[in-house]
Each structure stands twice: as structure tokens, then as C-alpha cells.
Design a protein around this motif. Sequence first.
Motif, short mmCIF file in Angstrom:
data_model
loop_
_atom_site.label_atom_id
_atom_site.label_comp_id
_atom_site.label_asym_id
_atom_site.label_seq_id
_atom_site.Cartn_x
_atom_site.Cartn_y
_atom_site.Cartn_z
N ASP A 103 83.94 -51.92 27.62
CA ASP A 103 83.45 -51.15 28.77
C ASP A 103 82.05 -50.57 28.61
O ASP A 103 81.37 -50.31 29.61
CB ASP A 103 84.43 -50.00 29.06
CG ASP A 103 85.81 -50.51 29.39
OD1 ASP A 103 85.96 -51.15 30.44
OD2 ASP A 103 86.74 -50.30 28.58
N LEU A 104 81.59 -50.35 27.39
CA LEU A 104 80.26 -49.74 27.17
C LEU A 104 79.82 -50.07 25.77
O LEU A 104 80.64 -50.19 24.85
CB LEU A 104 80.34 -48.22 27.37
CG LEU A 104 79.06 -47.40 27.26
CD1 LEU A 104 79.09 -46.21 28.23
CD2 LEU A 104 78.83 -46.88 25.83
N ILE A 105 78.49 -50.22 25.59
CA ILE A 105 77.92 -50.50 24.27
C ILE A 105 76.89 -49.43 23.92
O ILE A 105 76.00 -49.12 24.72
CB ILE A 105 77.26 -51.89 24.21
CG1 ILE A 105 78.25 -52.98 24.67
CG2 ILE A 105 76.76 -52.19 22.80
CD1 ILE A 105 77.62 -54.38 24.75
N VAL A 106 77.02 -48.88 22.72
CA VAL A 106 76.02 -47.97 22.16
C VAL A 106 75.20 -48.78 21.16
O VAL A 106 75.75 -49.40 20.26
CB VAL A 106 76.68 -46.77 21.46
CG1 VAL A 106 75.61 -45.85 20.87
CG2 VAL A 106 77.57 -46.00 22.42
N VAL A 107 73.87 -48.78 21.32
CA VAL A 107 73.02 -49.66 20.51
C VAL A 107 71.95 -48.87 19.76
O VAL A 107 71.23 -48.06 20.34
CB VAL A 107 72.29 -50.71 21.39
CG1 VAL A 107 71.47 -51.65 20.51
CG2 VAL A 107 73.29 -51.49 22.23
#
Length: 314
Positions: A103-107
Motif C-alpha cells: 500500500d505504501l513505500i518509504v524510500v
Amino acid sequence: MEFRHKHLLDISEYSADEITLLLDIAERFREVNERRIKKVPTLKGYTVVNMFNEPSTRTRSSFEIAEKRLSCDTLNFGGSSTSTVKGESLLDTVRTLCSYKIDLIVVRDKHAGVPYQVAQASGLPVIDAGDGKHQHPTQALLDLYTIRKHFGSIDGLSVGIVGDIGHSRVCGSLIPALKIMGAEVTVIGPPTLMPACPKLLGADHVTSSLDEALPSLDVVYMLRIQRERLEGAPFPSLREYNMLFGLTREREKLMKPHAIVCHPGPLNRGVELDDYMADHLERSRVLDQVYAGVLVRMAALYTLLGGSEHGVDA
């Protein structure tokens, strides 16, 4: 108000009202974090991937804690643990992750622009957790939260950012964020650690004299000397740097009585700050910033995954 952004990549795209909304939501999550059981089911069923391709302690740990306290499922990976070491491209790695219906990516990445590329390739909400010398928007938000918590408002404050300006992604987000919220910003550092055109950063003032700037500042924001990013830039010895730009017990005499000290961490004691200033009970807000990191990252995750200012405690 309705939050109109899908990503948190560039803090300059946010209005003062939108930043205020995030800070207000973070403040509401403060109560959650001060309970005995610090967990809510708010984002239960969502899956967040933490793609950290560069070392991190505070940012990575606070994102992981924020996700757990919101009841997200998480996948942590990066660096040598990924197939990029076998030659797989970043975008193929992203497409593989998306096949898991996340659902979401932290990069976080050492190369500027990677979070934007991930956002384009994935079509998912993406949070930039620091990319090269470019941006670090959640750091700016936690800094704003800390300053607002102390002073009640950011508008009209005089903030000095001191040190390695040219290599700092903190500056890339913090300066525009402070300006959006109505602060006056001065950047302070040796010419060799300034960008070629410091005014392009958006600061109101540029100076190489910390002693001249200190008496006017409400917030003294000390940057870490980023030796890993200096790339052969002319640099004095650490001792000489501390003499000219270090915040010391002696220099405290130049500060306003109410002025506070911030630092994004990790701090180099004896370089940017001496022990007295780093641990100053009335002035140092370094540990408050660390705590604020959990709160604002909870707020960012919550907001980007469809939450609103209502139902924070749900």
C-alpha cells in the motif's frame, strides 16, 4: 480540510494549512504514544515497505515504530539484502514489491530523485525518507513540530541553520518549510560548505559568522558535518571548525535567553555542539526532535493512506 497529496516527496508543494494539518494530527498521536499500550488499529490491514538503501538509525527506527503503533504490516529491506546486488534494476525491484499488493513505500537512498522514480514506477503513495543531498521532508516536519511545540507558533521566529549547508538534504526541506510557515531563515557556515548560489536555497540571509548571527536567533539549528558527502571539498580540521562554527558553552552568552538548540542527529560531540550545549536542559531540543519523529511519521502514514483529522484514535 481535505489532504490533496498522494506522496510526501517535496515539502515545498505543501501549503501552510496542509503542514499545519499534519502537525495537528501528529499532536493528536502524541496522546497515543503516551498511553501504557501505545498502539491503535487505525491502519490495520495496510502493508508498508521500508526500502532503506542507505544506513539510518533515527529515521528507520522511528518509521518502524510509527508503523507498528498504527498496526501496519511492514516489510523492511535494503542495501545488500536486495537483488540489486545481483544486478536487478531498482525499478524491477519496485515492480516485484508491488506484485505483493502493498500500500505504501518509504524510500531512503543515497541518490537524489530515487523516491520520485519509485513513485512513478509503483503508482503507490511514497514517502521520501531522505535522498542524497536533495530532500528529507519528514525531518522538516518533525523540526517544525518541535519548534511549534516550544514556542506555540513558527510565524515570525528567526531561525539560523548552521554548518554543512551545501551537503545537507535537511536544508533542502527545512528552509522551504520554515518559509512557508512564516519564519525568517539565516544560513551560517564556511564558504567552502555553502552551495555555489546559497540564495537559491530560499533563505533570507547568508553569513559566515556564527557570532554575529547568534544574538538575533530564536532557534539555532546545528547541522551534522557530513564527512561521507564532502567529496574532497576544502574543509578545515574538526578542531578549527568547532572554534569557528561550534555551539559551545562560551557562545551561549551570545544567545537570546529563550533561544533553543536543534540538531537532526547523529551529532558529533565536540564538533557541532559541546557536551554542555548538547545536554542543556533548557535549550537543547535534540531528544524532543527524536520523539517528534515518531509522531509526524505516524501522521504522514495515516494521512497518505486515507485517514483524516477525525478518527485518529480509532
